[in-house]
Design an enzyme around this catalytic site. Structure first.
Site, PDB file in Angstrom:
ATOM      1  N   LEU A  84      11.669   1.617   6.606  1.00  0.00           N
ATOM      2  CA  LEU A  84      10.996   2.047   5.391  1.00  0.00           C
ATOM      3  C   LEU A  84      11.695   3.281   4.821  1.00  0.00           C
ATOM      4  O   LEU A  84      12.006   4.222   5.573  1.00  0.00           O
ATOM      5  CB  LEU A  84       9.531   2.387   5.696  1.00  0.00           C
ATOM      6  CG  LEU A  84       8.664   2.734   4.485  1.00  0.00           C
ATOM      7  CD1 LEU A  84       8.368   1.469   3.685  1.00  0.00           C
ATOM      8  CD2 LEU A  84       7.377   3.405   4.922  1.00  0.00           C
ATOM      9  N   LYS A 142       6.590  -1.799   1.992  1.00  0.00           N
ATOM     10  CA  LYS A 142       5.407  -1.188   2.608  1.00  0.00           C
ATOM     11  C   LYS A 142       4.233  -2.145   2.427  1.00  0.00           C
ATOM     12  O   LYS A 142       3.361  -1.963   1.561  1.00  0.00           O
ATOM     13  CB  LYS A 142       5.124   0.184   2.001  1.00  0.00           C
ATOM     14  CG  LYS A 142       4.224   1.067   2.882  1.00  0.00           C
ATOM     15  CD  LYS A 142       4.214   2.492   2.382  1.00  0.00           C
ATOM     16  CE  LYS A 142       3.298   3.378   3.198  1.00  0.00           C
ATOM     17  NZ  LYS A 142       3.759   3.597   4.573  1.00  0.00           N
ATOM     18  N   TYR A 160       0.834  -1.207   0.000  1.00  0.00           N
ATOM     19  CA  TYR A 160       0.000   0.000   0.000  1.00  0.00           C
ATOM     20  C   TYR A 160       0.867   1.254   0.000  1.00  0.00           C
ATOM     21  O   TYR A 160       2.076   1.196   0.214  1.00  0.00           O
ATOM     22  CB  TYR A 160      -0.919   0.009   1.212  1.00  0.00           C
ATOM     23  CG  TYR A 160      -0.281   0.432   2.515  1.00  0.00           C
ATOM     24  CD1 TYR A 160      -0.464   1.719   3.022  1.00  0.00           C
ATOM     25  CD2 TYR A 160       0.520  -0.442   3.248  1.00  0.00           C
ATOM     26  CE1 TYR A 160       0.115   2.120   4.218  1.00  0.00           C
ATOM     27  CE2 TYR A 160       1.106  -0.055   4.439  1.00  0.00           C
ATOM     28  CZ  TYR A 160       0.902   1.223   4.913  1.00  0.00           C
ATOM     29  OH  TYR A 160       1.502   1.604   6.093  1.00  0.00           O
ATOM     30  N   ARG A 205       7.734   3.722  -5.137  1.00  0.00           N
ATOM     31  CA  ARG A 205       7.901   2.886  -3.955  1.00  0.00           C
ATOM     32  C   ARG A 205       6.846   1.784  -3.928  1.00  0.00           C
ATOM     33  O   ARG A 205       7.130   0.648  -3.525  1.00  0.00           O
ATOM     34  CB  ARG A 205       7.859   3.721  -2.679  1.00  0.00           C
ATOM     35  CG  ARG A 205       8.192   2.916  -1.414  1.00  0.00           C
ATOM     36  CD  ARG A 205       8.296   3.792  -0.182  1.00  0.00           C
ATOM     37  NE  ARG A 205       7.020   4.405   0.168  1.00  0.00           N
ATOM     38  CZ  ARG A 205       6.835   5.186   1.237  1.00  0.00           C
ATOM     39  NH1 ARG A 205       7.850   5.441   2.045  1.00  0.00           N
ATOM     40  NH2 ARG A 205       5.646   5.714   1.504  1.00  0.00           N
ATOM     41  N   HIS A 218      -1.923 -21.011   0.370  1.00  0.00           N
ATOM     42  CA  HIS A 218      -0.721 -20.208   0.524  1.00  0.00           C
ATOM     43  C   HIS A 218      -0.055 -19.885  -0.814  1.00  0.00           C
ATOM     44  O   HIS A 218       0.539 -18.823  -0.973  1.00  0.00           O
ATOM     45  CB  HIS A 218       0.271 -20.913   1.448  1.00  0.00           C
ATOM     46  CG  HIS A 218      -0.062 -20.772   2.900  1.00  0.00           C
ATOM     47  ND1 HIS A 218      -1.172 -21.353   3.463  1.00  0.00           N
ATOM     48  CD2 HIS A 218       0.544 -20.090   3.892  1.00  0.00           C
ATOM     49  CE1 HIS A 218      -1.229 -21.052   4.757  1.00  0.00           C
ATOM     50  NE2 HIS A 218      -0.200 -20.284   5.034  1.00  0.00           N
ATOM     51  N   ARG A 233      -8.790 -19.800  -0.604  1.00  0.00           N
ATOM     52  CA  ARG A 233      -7.672 -19.696   0.322  1.00  0.00           C
ATOM     53  C   ARG A 233      -6.655 -20.818   0.124  1.00  0.00           C
ATOM     54  O   ARG A 233      -6.977 -22.004   0.201  1.00  0.00           O
ATOM     55  CB  ARG A 233      -8.188 -19.717   1.762  1.00  0.00           C
ATOM     56  CG  ARG A 233      -7.100 -19.514   2.800  1.00  0.00           C
ATOM     57  CD  ARG A 233      -7.641 -19.642   4.215  1.00  0.00           C
ATOM     58  NE  ARG A 233      -6.547 -19.500   5.176  1.00  0.00           N
ATOM     59  CZ  ARG A 233      -6.301 -18.420   5.890  1.00  0.00           C
ATOM     60  NH1 ARG A 233      -7.086 -17.380   5.765  1.00  0.00           N
ATOM     61  NH2 ARG A 233      -5.293 -18.370   6.725  1.00  0.00           N
ATOM     62  N   GLU A 250      13.194   2.939  13.680  1.00  0.00           N
ATOM     63  CA  GLU A 250      12.262   3.976  13.223  1.00  0.00           C
ATOM     64  C   GLU A 250      11.066   3.970  14.153  1.00  0.00           C
ATOM     65  O   GLU A 250      11.071   3.278  15.173  1.00  0.00           O
ATOM     66  CB  GLU A 250      11.849   3.728  11.769  1.00  0.00           C
ATOM     67  CG  GLU A 250      11.200   2.375  11.527  1.00  0.00           C
ATOM     68  CD  GLU A 250      10.897   2.122  10.058  1.00  0.00           C
ATOM     69  OE1 GLU A 250      10.850   3.078   9.276  1.00  0.00           O
ATOM     70  OE2 GLU A 250      10.698   0.942   9.699  1.00  0.00           O
TER      71      GLU A 250
END
Length: 282
Positions: free
Chosen positions: A201, A145, A32, A51, A101, A99, A177
């Site tokens: 990040l 991210k 995101y 990014r 993996h 569902r 951070e």
């Protein structure tokens, strides 16, 4: 007005839309970005989208849309919202599939919201926020991210539970951070922050602040530092898209210098908004 977007359709933000088999919902299998919009124009949009795609590549998420497609979607969403100053959140997941993996053979799922900007009152910003130290319990690839934010959420909540605003994360004896920010200290008119690595990040506002510091000829040193060194700093501040440049006055109950926003922090904040005005009118 606030609006949402889901896979080609603009919707009210309160409309329920997440399918049971959405992999972002099931696994946090996605990435995101959050982009701040000033005067109708997204700030450093190209850097945010770059990014976003780097994060997607890092998790082997095949995004068929181009950089230009995503930028156009964000621009269109802002225009449809009618909001001049707002925050855009965009999520891209591995899609909707039964569902399992293993990666599915499914198109990616793109969702987006545009909501009014959350503004910090200047009096609060001038006095500075409070923070706590917290063990960095996140995974090894924090440069991505991703939607997997549970350790960040727990750290942030722990700060909130004791009256704090941010959790400053510590790993192997060094500050990494914040739970949702990059962290800096100022000593002897020099800015220090953790070097870029997989452990943090690469903040877009961090990039802007470094450029401002270079322009002002303020030394900007990327160097690890300890919690004790941070407590002895002349100033401490954090940056993020939504925090912009935010002073930290207290950490774990310890006052940073005189407990108010420092000279360098105020200067960076002022120049940050001058940069916004320049960029938004070019």
């Amino acid at each position: 007005m606030s609006i949402g977007y889901v896979n080609g359709e603009f919707i009210p933000v309160d409309k329920p839309v997440i399918p049971i088999d959405e992999r972002g919902h099931q696994f946090g299998d996605g990435v995101y970005e959050v982009i701040r919009v000033y005067h109708g124009k997204p700030f450093m949009l190209e850097e945010h989208v770059q990014r976003l795609f780097k994060s997607a590549i890092a998790i082997k998420l095949n995004v068929e849309q181009s950089h230009e497609d995503i930028q156009q979607l964000i621009d269109e969403s802002i225009e449809k919202s009618g909001l001049a100053d707002c925050d855009v959140y965009i999520q891209i997941t591995r899609g909707i599939s039964p569902r399992q993996h293993l990666f599915p053979d499914a198109p990616v799922s793109i969702t987006l919201t545009v909501k009014p900007m959350r503004v910090t009152e200047e009096a609060i910003r001038e006095n500075g926020k409070t923070a706590i130290f917290h063990e960095d319990e996140r995974w090894a690839n924090c440069y991505i991210k991703s939607l997997n934010l549970l350790p960040n959420i727990l750290a942030k909540q722990n700060a909130q539970d004791v009256g704090g605003y941010e959790a400053i994360l510590v790993k192997d004896g060094f500050v990494t951070e914040g739970s949702s920010s990059n962290v800096y200290m100022v000593r002897d008119q020099t800015i220090y922050t953790t070097p870029l690595s997989k452990q943090i990040l690469p903040g877009i506002t961090r990039m802007a602040v470094k450029n401002i510091a270079d322009m002002l000829e303020i030394p900007f040193i990327e160097k690890k530092f300890t919690p004790d060194e941070l407590l002895q700093a002349d100033e401490v501040f954090i940056t993020s898209t939504t925090n912009e440049v935010m002073p930290i006055a207290y950490v774990d109950g310890n006052k940073i210098n005189d407990g108010a926003s420092g000279e360098i922090t105020r200067l960076l904040y002022r120049k940050f908004f001058e940069l916004i005005e320049i960029v938004q009118h070019t």
